[in-house]
Structure formats: C-alpha cells, structure tokens
Design a protein around this motif. Structure first.
Motif, PDB file in Angstrom:
ATOM      1  N   GLN A 275       0.834  -1.194   0.000  1.00 10.69           N
ATOM      2  CA  GLN A 275       0.000   0.000   0.000  1.00 10.69           C
ATOM      3  C   GLN A 275       0.875   1.254   0.000  1.00 10.69           C
ATOM      4  N   PRO A 276       0.313   2.403  -0.378  1.00  9.54           N
ATOM      5  CA  PRO A 276       1.097   3.648  -0.407  1.00  9.54           C
ATOM      6  C   PRO A 276       1.691   4.026   0.934  1.00  9.54           C
ATOM      7  N   GLU A 277       1.133   3.526   2.049  1.00 13.41           N
ATOM      8  CA  GLU A 277       1.721   3.812   3.355  1.00 13.41           C
ATOM      9  C   GLU A 277       3.167   3.313   3.438  1.00 13.41           C
ATOM     10  N   VAL A 278       3.475   2.246   2.700  1.00 13.82           N
ATOM     11  CA  VAL A 278       4.812   1.663   2.706  1.00 13.82           C
ATOM     12  C   VAL A 278       5.672   2.307   1.633  1.00 13.82           C
ATOM     13  N   ALA A 279       5.102   2.446   0.438  1.00 17.83           N
ATOM     14  CA  ALA A 279       5.853   2.970  -0.699  1.00 17.83           C
ATOM     15  C   ALA A 279       5.080   4.145  -1.293  1.00 17.83           C
ATOM     16  N   PRO A 280       5.265   5.360  -0.774  1.00 17.26           N
ATOM     17  CA  PRO A 280       4.493   6.502  -1.264  1.00 17.26           C
ATOM     18  C   PRO A 280       4.661   6.753  -2.757  1.00 17.26           C
ATOM     19  N   LEU A 281       5.784   6.331  -3.321  1.00 18.75           N
ATOM     20  CA  LEU A 281       5.990   6.523  -4.754  1.00 18.75           C
ATOM     21  C   LEU A 281       5.290   5.453  -5.578  1.00 18.75           C
ATOM     22  N   ALA A 282       4.706   4.466  -4.926  1.00 19.76           N
ATOM     23  CA  ALA A 282       4.063   3.369  -5.648  1.00 19.76           C
ATOM     24  C   ALA A 282       2.675   3.799  -6.109  1.00 19.76           C
ATOM     25  N   ARG A 283       2.638   4.850  -6.903  1.00 18.63           N
ATOM     26  CA  ARG A 283       1.391   5.378  -7.440  1.00 18.63           C
ATOM     27  C   ARG A 283       1.602   5.636  -8.924  1.00 18.63           C
ATOM     28  N   VAL A 284       0.585   5.416  -9.705  1.00 19.12           N
ATOM     29  CA  VAL A 284       0.715   5.622 -11.143  1.00 19.12           C
ATOM     30  C   VAL A 284      -0.548   6.257 -11.689  1.00 19.12           C
ATOM     31  N   SER A 285      -0.426   6.904 -12.817  1.00 17.51           N
ATOM     32  CA  SER A 285      -1.585   7.387 -13.546  1.00 17.51           C
ATOM     33  C   SER A 285      -1.929   6.390 -14.631  1.00 17.51           C
TER      34      SER A 285
ATOM     35  N   ILE B  10      -0.614  -9.426 -12.977  1.00 16.99           N
ATOM     36  CA  ILE B  10      -1.252  -8.124 -12.856  1.00 16.99           C
ATOM     37  C   ILE B  10      -0.177  -7.111 -13.208  1.00 16.99           C
ATOM     38  N   ALA B  11      -0.426  -6.317 -14.209  1.00 19.73           N
ATOM     39  CA  ALA B  11       0.610  -5.465 -14.781  1.00 19.73           C
ATOM     40  C   ALA B  11       1.361  -4.711 -13.698  1.00 19.73           C
ATOM     41  N   PRO B  12       2.668  -4.525 -13.833  1.00 14.59           N
ATOM     42  CA  PRO B  12       3.465  -3.936 -12.758  1.00 14.59           C
ATOM     43  C   PRO B  12       3.010  -2.543 -12.361  1.00 14.59           C
ATOM     44  N   GLN B  13       2.316  -1.800 -13.254  1.00 11.18           N
ATOM     45  CA  GLN B  13       1.848  -0.478 -12.860  1.00 11.18           C
ATOM     46  C   GLN B  13       0.586  -0.543 -12.008  1.00 11.18           C
ATOM     47  N   GLN B  14       0.087  -1.757 -11.734  1.00 18.57           N
ATOM     48  CA  GLN B  14      -1.158  -1.872 -11.001  1.00 18.57           C
ATOM     49  C   GLN B  14      -0.948  -2.272  -9.539  1.00 18.57           C
ATOM     50  N   THR B  15      -0.186  -3.289  -9.268  1.00 10.16           N
ATOM     51  CA  THR B  15      -0.068  -3.728  -7.875  1.00 10.16           C
ATOM     52  C   THR B  15       1.222  -4.497  -7.631  1.00 10.16           C
ATOM     53  N   TYR B  16       1.732  -4.335  -6.411  1.00 15.44           N
ATOM     54  CA  TYR B  16       2.861  -5.128  -5.926  1.00 15.44           C
ATOM     55  C   TYR B  16       2.401  -5.917  -4.710  1.00 15.44           C
ATOM     56  N   SER B  17       3.109  -6.980  -4.451  1.00 20.42           N
ATOM     57  CA  SER B  17       2.913  -7.740  -3.223  1.00 20.42           C
ATOM     58  C   SER B  17       4.251  -7.822  -2.491  1.00 20.42           C
ATOM     59  N   ALA B  18       4.198  -8.218  -1.217  1.00 18.09           N
ATOM     60  CA  ALA B  18       5.428  -8.237  -0.422  1.00 18.09           C
ATOM     61  C   ALA B  18       5.418  -9.401   0.558  1.00 18.09           C
ATOM     62  N   PHE B  19       6.597  -9.986   0.737  1.00 17.62           N
ATOM     63  CA  PHE B  19       6.827 -10.957   1.795  1.00 17.62           C
ATOM     64  C   PHE B  19       7.305 -10.177   3.021  1.00 17.62           C
ATOM     65  N   LEU B  20       6.555 -10.242   4.087  1.00 13.91           N
ATOM     66  CA  LEU B  20       6.830  -9.436   5.274  1.00 13.91           C
ATOM     67  C   LEU B  20       7.846 -10.117   6.183  1.00 13.91           C
TER      68      LEU B  20
ATOM     69  N   ALA C 105      -3.578   5.223  -5.947  1.00 14.22           N
ATOM     70  CA  ALA C 105      -2.787   4.169  -5.306  1.00 14.22           C
ATOM     71  C   ALA C 105      -2.848   2.894  -6.124  1.00 14.22           C
ATOM     72  N   LEU C 106      -1.889   2.040  -5.901  1.00 10.74           N
ATOM     73  CA  LEU C 106      -1.798   0.806  -6.681  1.00 10.74           C
ATOM     74  C   LEU C 106      -3.067  -0.016  -6.588  1.00 10.74           C
ATOM     75  N   THR C 107      -3.667  -0.084  -5.412  1.00  8.13           N
ATOM     76  CA  THR C 107      -4.852  -0.913  -5.218  1.00  8.13           C
ATOM     77  C   THR C 107      -6.138  -0.093  -5.267  1.00  8.13           C
ATOM     78  N   SER C 108      -6.069   1.119  -5.768  1.00 10.15           N
ATOM     79  CA  SER C 108      -7.257   1.954  -5.866  1.00 10.15           C
ATOM     80  C   SER C 108      -8.190   1.450  -6.953  1.00 10.15           C
ATOM     81  N   THR C 109      -9.514   1.605  -6.729  1.00  7.43           N
ATOM     82  CA  THR C 109     -10.479   1.225  -7.762  1.00  7.43           C
ATOM     83  C   THR C 109     -10.422   2.166  -8.956  1.00  7.43           C
ATOM     84  N   SER C 110      -9.632   3.243  -8.866  1.00  7.43           N
ATOM     85  CA  SER C 110      -9.403   4.074 -10.048  1.00  7.43           C
ATOM     86  C   SER C 110      -8.600   3.332 -11.097  1.00  7.43           C
ATOM     87  N   ASN C 111      -7.910   2.280 -10.679  1.00  3.37           N
ATOM     88  CA  ASN C 111      -7.204   1.430 -11.626  1.00  3.37           C
ATOM     89  C   ASN C 111      -8.152   0.327 -12.095  1.00  3.37           C
TER      90      ASN C 111
END
Length: 910
Positions: A274-284, A886-896, A299-305
């Motif tokens: 989520q953007p809380e972790v990676a503020p730059l992880a946002r795209v148009s 899922i295209a890289p401009q849309q979402t990332y996942s992470a191993f915590l 945001a990557l997981t926003s319904t705007s995408n």
C-alpha cells in the motif's frame, strides 16, 4: 531510491540506535570457554578466539581477512536458531527468504543471489562442519547446539571448499566431549510457540565419545488465511543429530556426524503493498510503469485502476485491497494451499591426522535435500495461478557428495606455513513443477484484453469478459465493419479461446542437472620477518554441468491461438494478436511441449586466488592489504519461460543454449587493520569489489529472467534505459564489470570487566550497478525489464547498516548464580527490495531490537530467561515483487518480515 539520496529518517534511526545501544556484535566477539586458547578472565589476560578461516587453526586477531566470529554464547543470547538471526550480529550480512524458505538468500556487502531459481548457486556459500550446503536456503532450518559461526566477507576463491563470489558462512556445531553430561531446554512463546531441545554427551571408553541432540519446534503462522480458515508461515519442524568422536592416539582424531531434519509447514504468504509503505508506488492510467510515478495519482490498489475492479468482480475481498500492508489477514483462493514439506539429511566424516611436520585433513560427506511447496501463486483470492501441494509442487531435490583433502605444515624453520589440497563435488539436482493456470485465469486475462480494447466493455461476470453486449458492440463498430475490420471474427474467436485457459498448464515438468566440480589449491603464508607476512593462494577449478529436461503440459489453447492469430503478427493488429497469444501461452505453457525433451552441457575452467601482505608493527596491531579473485559457476535457468518469447515460440527450433548463463567473477581489493588487547579491540576494513557477468535473477510479473550484467566503457546514451530489447549494445572490447561494491567496515568490542561485554559495528557499502549496462560479456543489450538498474544500488543492499550489543552477567550472591541482561540491535538504511528496482518496492530504514533477561547457573544447573525478538514490533518487508499476471503499474505484493515474538526459556543441565 537513487544511490545519492539518504533519508533523514535513516540518519535519525542510526543516531537513536547509538544512544540506545552502547555497542554492536561483530568480529572481536568474546568467545565462550570452548573457543579460548587462554581461558583466563578478562581481568587477568585477554581471551583469544581461534578460527579456521584459512584452513588451519589461527588466532582471529592474526588473520588478515575480513571475518566475523560469533560465539555460541552470543548465538544463544541473540536467539539464533537458523542463519537468518545472524543479521542481528553482522552488519555486512543480510539473510532473507521469499516465496519458499528453500529460496532463502544471503548477501554480504550487498552481494547475493536471489534464490527463486535453484539453477543459480549462492554467491554466499554456507558450510556446516566443513560440509557444503548446496544452496544457502538449505540452512534455513534448526541448527541445534553450536560452537561458533565464522562469516567471511568478500570472495572466497582459494579455500573453503566450494567457490563463493561474495563470502562464506561457516557453521560449527558442538562436538562430543570426553565427559558425561546433558541438557534440556523448554521454550514457550506467543503464537503458541513450543520449542524443545535436548541432548546427551557420553564417553564410550577412553578413545570414543558420542553425543546426540534433538530439536522440536512448533508455532502458529504469522498470517491468517481468512478464506480457508487456516494459518500460513507456521513452524512444524524437528532436527536430530548424532555424533561420534574417535581419538585412538594424540595424532589421530576422527569425527562422524549424521543428521536428519524435517519441516511440514505452510509457507510463504504475501500481502499487497500500500502507499503507506511505498508513497511513490502510485501511477496514472497509461503511465509508463518504468517511469517515475506522478505524485497524487491513484494508489496501486485503488479502484481508479481498472484491473482492481476486475479483481473485485471476480470475487476478491475488498478488505485485502484496503487494509494495511502489515495487516496479516490474507485472502487466498478457496481450496488453495501453501502446504509444503522439506527433508534434509546427511552423513559426514572428518579425519585430522598429525604426521609430524604436517597434518592431513579429510572431510567426506553425502547429503540429500528435498523440498516441495504448494502455493496460491498469484497471491489473490481470484484463482489465476497455483501449485497443487504434492510431489511435483515446485519440487527441488539435491543429492551431493563432497570430498576435501588438505595437507598443511611448516618448512624452513617455520618460515613457511604451507597448505595444499583438493576438492571434489558431485551434485545431482532435480526440479519438478506443476505450475498451472487457475479456474478463473481465462476470464481474468480476457478482461485484460477487454480493458485494452475498451474499458467500458469489460464485464467480469461473463466468461470472456465481453458477453453478448460486448461482442455485439465490437461487431457493430465502424459502421458494421467491425472494430478490427475483416479480422474482427478472428480476434473474437481468439478471445473466446483465451477465456477457456482454465485449470491448464504444467502437469509435471522435470529438470535434471548433474554438476561435477574438482579443484586443486594451495595456500601459503611466508613469514618474511617476525612481523611481516606474505600470503599467496591459488586455485584451479574445473566444472561440468549436464542438463536435460522433459516437459508435460495440457494447455491445448496455446497452439490453437497461435495457429489462429499468427497471421496477424505482420499487420497493424500485431500488438493485440501478440497479446492474445502471449496470455494463452504465458511462460511457454503449451501442449506443444508435452513429451518434449531437451539436453545440453557446459564446461568451465577457472583460476582464482589471493595475495595478502600483512605487517604487525606492534604485537597488538596488524595492518594488511590484499587482492583476491573469486568465481561462481554458470549454469542453466531451470524455467521453460526462458526458452523464448511465447509469441514467436517454435517447438521445432528449441535451443537449450538459451537457458545458459555464464560464470560470475570478481576482483576484490582490501586494506585493513586489526587491533586487539586486553580490554578492547577494533577492526577497520576498506574494500572494493568489481563483478563481471553478475548473475541476476528477477521476476518481471510474468517470467523469471536470469541475465548476466556487465558494464560498458562507452556511453550508451541512455539506450540501456529504454523499452527496446534491441538497443543499447556495446562493443565487446569495451565490456567491463557491471557491479561495483565498495565501502568501509568498522567493528569494535569492549570488555571493561569480566561481566560486561559491549560490541559495535558499522558497514558503509555502496553496492551499485555501473551507469551503462549490457546483458552479456559480448555486449548484448540489457533486457528492458531491467532498465531501472543503470547507476542505482542493488536490491537489498542498504548503504548504511549498524549492529550493536550489550551483555551483562553479574554475580548473584556467592552460590555461582548469575544474572543475564542482553540486548542487541540492527539499524538499516533505506533500500529497494525488488531486483528490478521498481519504485513501489522501496523500504525505509528501520531498527530491530532483541533482548534477553534472566538467571543462569541456578544451583549450578538451571536457568530461566525471558526473551523478545523484534522488541518494538517493527514492520518492514523482506522482498516486494510484481503481483503475478497483474501489470506492474497496477499492484505489488510483499513478503513481510516476522513480527514481535516473545517467550520464556527454561534450561536444565546435568
């Protein structure tokens, strides 16, 4: 994160850490009793630590090598049960794991190998009792009682058994002793953790001693699978190790070790970034995913995408998209599982035979390792990609035989300390995989096509994501001529075919690789004067790898769409036709490969070695300078996706050579000094390491790429950073190293009294790609998926790291009972966790603190201790990655990384 930028937060963390924690755990660690040559208290004389980093026993302070030696006492206090916890005591080391614990990767000075592909060997080799573990992930298990661990930094190209281009971790377990005794530990912690460890040591006469140790560990998982009502990343494992020590005379010692361990665990889940972790992880929408994102875009997981709405329409629980990155509730496809099983066992024998002026050492070993791991491989609730748990679920099996012989002694009145030896290894590796497209794959990827054509037509409730309405609109477009003219029926049929790619794919691909390695080496220390030494080492290595693979696949849709759409690849509709073929045949998953076998072989011959000049101007101070050349074998990418582009793939023209990658080499330079006296000591090292043919393994959202990275002395004018795979070539004569690691390491320890020990270490490592990069030593262009690499830091390579520890063991009364207060911390600067360096994978600096407090030596045999790991529950990611398909401009996942854990340990000895 560009290498020229440092966050203020990181500097604040470092400063706060030094205020909180007096010192760091590093090389001048005070060893426990069994490691000391002089067993006197600190007040009466300096304890001496003995290591075997150069193939013979030497005092640590006299070894002109960058090495950290960690004692059993420190390992126990820091809670080290596998090599991951070494992060807390060695700032130049970082150990992490990703989608499978067998993929664990160790990095030293920012250099390591991503472990997702077993065809790549580890840049940091791991040895246990002198026996090579085939991949560093093999050591991510219980280790049992230990004597010490030695961490060698920089290339190990002469000694150490297997070559290692970045460093080496040598683990030494506790040996049998000629006295009767035993112990038992019981630990209970949060997440219902139960750990039981115990062992017995006994003499079996005057010449034979034996011991047996066992560990059982069970714990609930850190993730809650809400859909399937289970937990993931749990612990359910055990280890049994039996040993015998035979000493028939003062000149002969033989140690036989056998061990067996097993894990039956579910691993490894991931959450959305989520953007809380990676503020730059946002795209148009429509923004080039490799360009720097625009602030304020969704945001990557926003319904705007649009892709997010498709996931929701296919059953994704909105909570997974809205919750915090560190909320460990996960939403897995119903019925899918991360269940896996690991077995690791072997036997080894070490002979040490004194022949007068020389000593013969022989280490013979055979080991087997196997791992399978099911997975919901798309990490969403939608059924896109999976591995069914079982015998073929991402399976990897190693059978490894190794033999090392060393003969060392002295000559010329002890002016020459010589060593010669040989090493042989035979490794049988088999990889099996059943990676398949899920039941909703066809609809999901059809929706990706619909979004590309006209987002208004995408309807995930229809199997082809178009339905009658969408198809009618496309057929009626352009005044009834169809959206794609005469090709409209062909395109629509291609979409229909694509929508039927459900529960198809691999049914048991099998890769076999036999590696045979032999080496001859010599390592000699010339005592030029009483204070000046010259060390020269040379090694010749010959490596042969034989490879074969047989594929099994039931994806019949791929050849159907290839035949249907290939005629459009030379028309203006090439992009759409190519997309339909690529999604139908993703990763070269095609029935065209069913029953097909391929084979190949590669041979390598390399000279490596070292030269060190060291000088002791006074007894307590040593300065040295060194050059060393290291090497890591090339091999085969054990992934069919690397056989070619799925759009143009032709089974009749398969070239197995396309799976090969070249050997990695490094030239390293060091200067250093070590000071050691009664109360304190320190070490300072400056280093520069130049890597050629650096082996990079990365996941681009669809396939795993393995590419050798080199630099170009000529200016490529930014062509290595564009989207074309054909631009950015370099003249072969101008190709040079592609990765440089350089920096400074400082380490110190202070023991002002016999009951207090403080240590500190700081590493600054600028581990970066060169500015102009190419993808091979022939100057071939860099893969466009890697176009963020030039000029930036490597992934998981923070520039600043500090570790610190404080130990206080005060006497309690006159009964011999002692108190224990232990605290250590690791402070890490900013870094990117993704090997392709996409911006949404950045990790801010953080600090992790562990602590232990208790009473020991109660009634000369009992102890009780409370402990906490990750005391402040620091949230951070190990690795972030492109969510598959899922295209890289849309979402990332992470191993915590692991959250805070705590508990109580009770120990008894007899």
């Amino acid at each position: 994160m560009r290498k020229t930028k440092h966050s203020l937060r990181t500097l604040a963390i470092l400063g706060a850490g030094f205020t909180l924690l007096p010192q760091v755990a590093m090389a001048q660690e005070v060893a426990e009793e069994g490691d000391m040559v002089d067993n006197a208290d600190v007040d009466d004389g300096a304890p001496v630590i003995v290591v075997t980093a150069q193939g013979r026993e030497q005092v640590l302070a006299d070894v002109p090598v960058a090495i950290s030696a960690v004692s059993s006492e420190t390992l126990e206090n820091s809670g080290t049960s596998d090599i991951r916890e070494l992060n807390q005591v060695a700032p130049s080391l970082l150990v992490s794991s990703t989608g499978n614990e067998a993929n664990g990767s160790a990095r030293i000075r920012g250099i390591g190998t991503v472990g997702d592909n077993p065809g790549l060997e580890s840049s940091v080799a791991v040895f246990v009792d002198g026996v090579y573990r085939s991949r560093s992930g093999n050591a991510l298990s219980e280790l049992g009682p230990l004597d010490r661990i030695e961490i060698l930094r920089g290339p190990q190209g002469t000694l150490g058994g297997r070559n290692a281009s970045a460093g080496l971790i040598s683990i030494y377990t506790a040996e049998p002793e000629f006295n009767f005794g035993g112990y038992a530990d019981f630990t209970y912690g949060n997440f219902d953790a139960i750990r039981v460890e115990g062992g017995v040591n006994a003499p079996l006469g005057e010449t034979v001693a034996a011991r047996i140790d066992g560990v059982f560990f069970q714990r609930d998982g850190f993730y809650n699978d809400v859909v399937n009502d289970t937990d993931v990343n749990n612990r359910d494992r055990y280890l049994v190790r039996a040993q015998a020590l035979f000493e028939p005379s003062e000149d002969i010692s033989f140690r036989l070790v056998g061990d067996y361990s097993k894990k039956d665990e579910a691993c490894c889940a991931a959450t959305f970034v989520q953007p809380e972790v990676a503020p730059l992880a946002r795209v148009s929408p429509g923004l080039d995913p490799f360009a720097r994102p625009v602030p304020g875009s969704p945001a990557l997981t926003s319904t705007s995408n649009p892709i997010t709405n498709i996931l929701l329409g296919l059953g994704q629980n909105p909570a997974a998209l809205n919750q915090s990155t560190y909320n460990r509730d996960i939403y897995v496809t119903p019925g899918r599982s991360y269940a896996g099983e690991t077995e690791d066992y072997g036997i080894s024998g070490e002979l040490n035979w004194s022949l007068g002026n020389a000593t013969l050492t022989s280490i013979t070993a055979y080991r087997e390792y196997s791992n399978t791991q099911g997975s919901d491989t798309d990490y969403t609730q939608v059924d896109i990609l999976y591995r069914e748990p079982g015998n073929n679920a991402g399976a990897r099996e190693f059978g490894t035989f190794t033999q090392e012989l060393r003969l060392n002694g002295t000559a010329f009145n002890d002016r020459l300390d010589w060593l010669i030896g040989g090493y042989y290894a035979n490794e049988e590796l088999q990889v099996r995989d059943n990676l398949r497209f899920g039941d909703q794959y066809g609809t999901f990827v059809s929706c990706r096509i619909a979004l590309a054509i006209n987002p208004a037509l995408a309807n995930p409730s229809e199997q082809d994501c178009l339905g009658a309405f969408g198809r009618g609109a496309l057929q009626a477009a352009n005044g009834g001529a169809g959206a794609f003219g005469a090709a409209t029926p062909v395109i629509l049929q291609g979409i229909t075919n694509l929508s039927n790619v459900n529960d198809l794919g691999g049914t048991g691909d099998v890769y076999n690789q036999t590696s045979e390695n032999f080496a001859f080496f010599t390592h000699n220390i010339f005592h030029i004067t009483d204070t000046l030494d010259l060390t020269l080492g040379l090694r010749y290595t010959s490596e042969t790898k034989d490879f074969d693979a047989t594929f099994s696949n039931d994806n019949v849709i791929c050849p159907q769409n290839r035949a249907l759409l290939s005629g459009l690849l030379a028309t203006p509709l090439a992009g759409l036709a190519g997309g339909l073929i690529a999604l139908s045949c993703q990763g070269n998953s095609t029935a065209e490969l069913d029953g097909v076998s391929i084979a190949d072989t590669r041979d390598e011959n390399e000279f490596t070695g070292t030269a060190v000049l060291s000088w002791k101007p006074v007894d307590d101070l040593m300065v040295y300078g060194s050059y060393s050349r290291g090497y890591k074998a090339g091999g085969f990418n054990l992934d069919r996706s690397a056989l070619g582009n799925p759009v143009t793939f032709n089974v009749a023209n398969i070239d197995p050579a396309s799976l090969q990658f070249d050997e990695e080499t490094v030239d390293a330079f060091e200067i250093g000094l070590k000071y050691s006296e009664r109360l304190w000591g320190f070490g300072l090292t400056a280093f520069r390491q130049e890597f050629s043919n650096f082996q990079l393994n990365t996941f681009n959202g669809s396939v795993f790429l393995v590419q050798n990275i080199n630099g170009c002395d000529d200016d490529l004018g930014g062509l290595d950073r564009d989207a074309s795979p054909a631009t950015g070539a370099c003249d072969p004569d101008s190709v040079g190293p592609g990765v440089i690691s350089q920096g400074v390491e400082f380490e110190t320890s202070l023991s002002p009294t016999r009951n207090v020990n403080m240590t500190m270490g700081i590493t600054y490592a600028d581990t970066s790609y060169e500015d102009n990069l190419v993808g091979s030593d022939s100057g071939a262009p860099l893969d466009p998926a890697l176009r963020l690499l030039p000029g930036d830091n490597l992934s998981n390579a923070p520039e600043w790291v500090a570790t610190s520890s404080f130990t206080w063991t005060p006497d309690i009364g006159n009964s011999g009972m002692k108190g224990l207060v232990f605290i250590n911390g690791r402070m890490t600067g900013d870094y990117n966790t993704g090997s392709d360096l996409l911006y949404g994978k950045e990790q801010d600096g953080y600090i992790v603190v562990n602590g232990r407090i208790g009473l020991t030596n109660i009634a000369d045999r009992f102890s009780i201790e409370g402990w906490v790991q990750n005391m402040f529950d620091e949230d951070y990611t190990q690795v972030a990655f492109n969510t598959p398909f899922i295209a890289p401009q849309q979402t990332y996942s992470a191993f915590l990384a692991e959250p805070r854990t705590y508990g109580v340990t009770v120990r008894a000895e007899f």
